[in-house]
Enzyme design. Structure first.
Site, mmCIF file in Angstrom:
data_model
loop_
_atom_site.group_PDB
_atom_site.id
_atom_site.type_symbol
_atom_site.label_atom_id
_atom_site.label_comp_id
_atom_site.label_asym_id
_atom_site.label_seq_id
_atom_site.Cartn_x
_atom_site.Cartn_y
_atom_site.Cartn_z
ATOM 1 C CB THR A 26 5.418 32.943 -22.047
ATOM 2 O OG1 THR A 26 6.821 32.762 -22.200
ATOM 3 C CG2 THR A 26 4.703 31.612 -22.191
ATOM 4 C CG ASP A 27 3.984 37.772 -19.703
ATOM 5 O OD1 ASP A 27 4.354 36.796 -18.997
ATOM 6 O OD2 ASP A 27 2.937 38.401 -19.482
ATOM 7 C CG PHE A 28 8.377 39.630 -17.307
ATOM 8 C CD1 PHE A 28 8.510 39.611 -15.919
ATOM 9 C CD2 PHE A 28 7.471 40.517 -17.874
ATOM 10 C CE1 PHE A 28 7.757 40.455 -15.132
ATOM 11 C CE2 PHE A 28 6.720 41.365 -17.085
ATOM 12 C CZ PHE A 28 6.862 41.337 -15.705
ATOM 13 C CB THR A 29 4.702 36.501 -15.613
ATOM 14 O OG1 THR A 29 3.733 36.312 -16.647
ATOM 15 C CG2 THR A 29 4.865 37.976 -15.279
#
Length: 152
Positions: A26-29
Site C-alpha cells: 500500500t501507499d500512505f493512504t
C-alpha cells in the site's frame, strides 16, 4: 493444510490466484500502490503456467532455453484495493500468435473487478531475440486457449 504455497486453481479456462493485500503493498493512504497490480498480474501469469506444468526454471533448462518479456501491458484501474483485502487474480491465456502470447487478466475483490489488464508476452532466446514458443509449451497451453475444446 499444506506448508507449500498455492499456485491457485482453475475455473474452466480461468486461472484464479488468491492474494492478500499487505502493508507493503500500500501507499500512505492504505490503498494498493498502482505498480503493485503489475506484480499481482505477474504472479497470476506465472502460476497459471506452473499449474499447467510449465515452470520458468524448466523453460531455462530446455535444449533451447526460453524466457518471456512483456511487449505490451495495458492496465485499467477501476476501483482501489485496500490493506487486508482478499483479492483474486484472474488470468486467461487467449491466444498464441507467432512469438506472442495474448493474455487477459483482472484483479477482483468478492467478484467485483478492481483492475483489468491486456498483456502481450513475447517468447525470447536468452540473448533477447524473439523466438517461437517450444513445442512442449504450445502443447501444454493450447487446451487452455480461447476456441479450444474444454481443458482437461
Amino acid at each position: 493444510m499444506s506448508d507449500l504455497p498455492t499456485a491457485g486453481r482453475f475455473d474452466g479456462r480461468d486461472h484464479l490466484l488468491p492474494v492478500r493485500v499487505y502493508y507493503e503493498d500500500t501507499d500512505f493512504t492504505g490503498l494498493v500502490y498502482h505498480a503493485n497490480y503489475v506484480r499481482y498480474f505477474e504472479r497470476g501469469r506465472s502460476d497459471f503456467l506452473r499449474a499447467i506444468g510449465v515452470g520458468h526454471a524448466d523453460l531455462l533448462e530446455q535444449d533451447e532455453p526460453l524466457a518471456f518479456v512483456l511487449s505490451e501491458l495495458n492496465i485499467r484501474y477501476l476501483k482501489p484495493a485496500r490493506i487486508d483485502d482478499a483479492l483474486v487474480v484472474r488470468t486467461i491465456y487467449e491466444a498464441v500468435k507467432g512469438v506472442r502470447l495474448i493474455i487477459r487478466q483482472s484483479v477482483e475483490r468478492a467478484g467485483e473487478v478492481l483492475c483489468r489488464a491486456d498483456v502481450t508476452a513475447v517468447c525470447i532466446h536468452l540473448d533477447g531475440r524473439p523466438r517461437r514458443p517450444s513445442k512442449g509449451l504450445i502443447e501444454k497451453v493450447t487446451p487452455w486457449l480461447a476456441g479450444s475444446a474444454e481443458p482437461a
